[in-house]
Design a protein around this motif. Sequence first.
Motif, mmCIF file in Angstrom:
data_model
loop_
_atom_site.group_PDB
_atom_site.id
_atom_site.type_symbol
_atom_site.label_atom_id
_atom_site.label_comp_id
_atom_site.label_asym_id
_atom_site.label_seq_id
_atom_site.Cartn_x
_atom_site.Cartn_y
_atom_site.Cartn_z
ATOM 1 N N ASP A 200 -3.821 3.553 3.846
ATOM 2 C CA ASP A 200 -4.345 2.886 2.647
ATOM 3 C C ASP A 200 -5.028 3.892 1.726
ATOM 4 O O ASP A 200 -4.866 3.843 0.502
ATOM 5 N N TYR B 159 3.612 -2.854 3.063
ATOM 6 C CA TYR B 159 2.403 -2.426 2.371
ATOM 7 C C TYR B 159 2.443 -0.958 1.966
ATOM 8 O O TYR B 159 1.638 -0.525 1.166
ATOM 9 N N ARG B 160 3.379 -0.217 2.548
ATOM 10 C CA ARG B 160 3.463 1.214 2.262
ATOM 11 C C ARG B 160 4.927 1.596 2.071
ATOM 12 O O ARG B 160 5.594 2.025 2.999
ATOM 13 N N THR C 94 -13.824 -0.129 6.575
ATOM 14 C CA THR C 94 -13.399 -0.471 5.231
ATOM 15 C C THR C 94 -13.930 0.622 4.321
ATOM 16 O O THR C 94 -14.887 1.337 4.678
ATOM 17 N N GLU D 77 -0.698 -4.698 -2.981
ATOM 18 C CA GLU D 77 -1.713 -5.021 -1.982
ATOM 19 C C GLU D 77 -1.929 -3.888 -0.981
ATOM 20 O O GLU D 77 -0.998 -3.256 -0.508
ATOM 21 N N LYS D 78 -3.221 -3.659 -0.704
ATOM 22 C CA LYS D 78 -3.670 -2.743 0.345
ATOM 23 C C LYS D 78 -4.840 -3.428 1.038
ATOM 24 O O LYS D 78 -5.434 -4.344 0.504
ATOM 25 N N HIS D 79 -5.190 -2.941 2.194
ATOM 26 C CA HIS D 79 -6.297 -3.553 2.923
ATOM 27 C C HIS D 79 -7.617 -2.810 2.768
ATOM 28 O O HIS D 79 -8.630 -3.280 3.250
ATOM 29 N N GLN D 80 -7.601 -1.627 2.132
ATOM 30 C CA GLN D 80 -8.828 -0.825 1.973
ATOM 31 C C GLN D 80 -9.471 -0.559 3.332
ATOM 32 O O GLN D 80 -10.674 -0.711 3.512
ATOM 33 N N TRP D 81 -8.650 -0.140 4.286
ATOM 34 C CA TRP D 81 -9.093 0.086 5.661
ATOM 35 C C TRP D 81 -8.535 1.410 6.161
ATOM 36 O O TRP D 81 -7.393 1.765 5.857
ATOM 37 N N TYR E 108 -2.638 5.932 -0.294
ATOM 38 C CA TYR E 108 -2.106 5.205 -1.452
ATOM 39 C C TYR E 108 -3.125 5.075 -2.582
ATOM 40 O O TYR E 108 -2.747 4.827 -3.721
ATOM 41 N N ASP E 109 -4.394 5.241 -2.284
ATOM 42 C CA ASP E 109 -5.412 5.265 -3.344
ATOM 43 C C ASP E 109 -5.511 6.643 -3.992
ATOM 44 O O ASP E 109 -6.196 6.798 -5.004
ATOM 45 N N TYR F 140 -2.340 2.573 -7.312
ATOM 46 C CA TYR F 140 -1.331 1.813 -6.574
ATOM 47 C C TYR F 140 -1.485 0.343 -6.961
ATOM 48 O O TYR F 140 -2.552 -0.249 -6.759
#
Length: 191
Positions: free
Chosen positions: A107, A162-163, A57, A95-99, A110-111, A92
């Motif tokens: 992810d 998610y992307r 993470t 939703e993202k998983h920050q992983w 996208y940040d 962004y």
Amino acid sequence: MRRRRAAFLGLALLIGAGSVAAADRLPTDWDVLLHPEAGEPLLVGSIALGPAADGWTYNLTFREAPFSNHFLSMRPFQCISAPPKLQCHLPYPYEKHQWIGRDDLGDLEYDLLFLVKQADEFGINFWNGRYYRLMWDGNRIVGEAAAADMDILASKPDEGVYRPIAEADLQAIEPSATPFPRIEIRPAAGD
């Protein structure tokens, strides 16, 4: 003899497995640097990693400097001045998983979305986006800027997507066409 060979093979497999696990132990703190076409890289943020299933993470924090506040096209942006242009971070909104994992840096990509504009222009055009394709390079992560129309983010993606930015949406650009053609994420000094 056969028993000794089997014991040796088992020990070799254990040692090999240990070295793979050791290779995946990453430093906790990382620096995020944007590289201009010429000159010194610019430290723009930091990332803190934590262990997770099949990866890590992360928490990305942008530094206050070198960013400055701009109100463009009726929205606030954090921008870096790179005369005659500004490179503005585009958060962004979905939703993202920050992983991240060894084979998946999506992810984090996208940040690290940006928009580029001429410094003397009034608004900002979402079609002039920058997307850094990230990949592992030894003990660091590197990426090259690609042009992307960020208008695709104006609408929430379909459920389960998610992307939404596809490879076909990315276009190669000349390094001189963007203030920071490369990005580097490397272990922080002392970590």
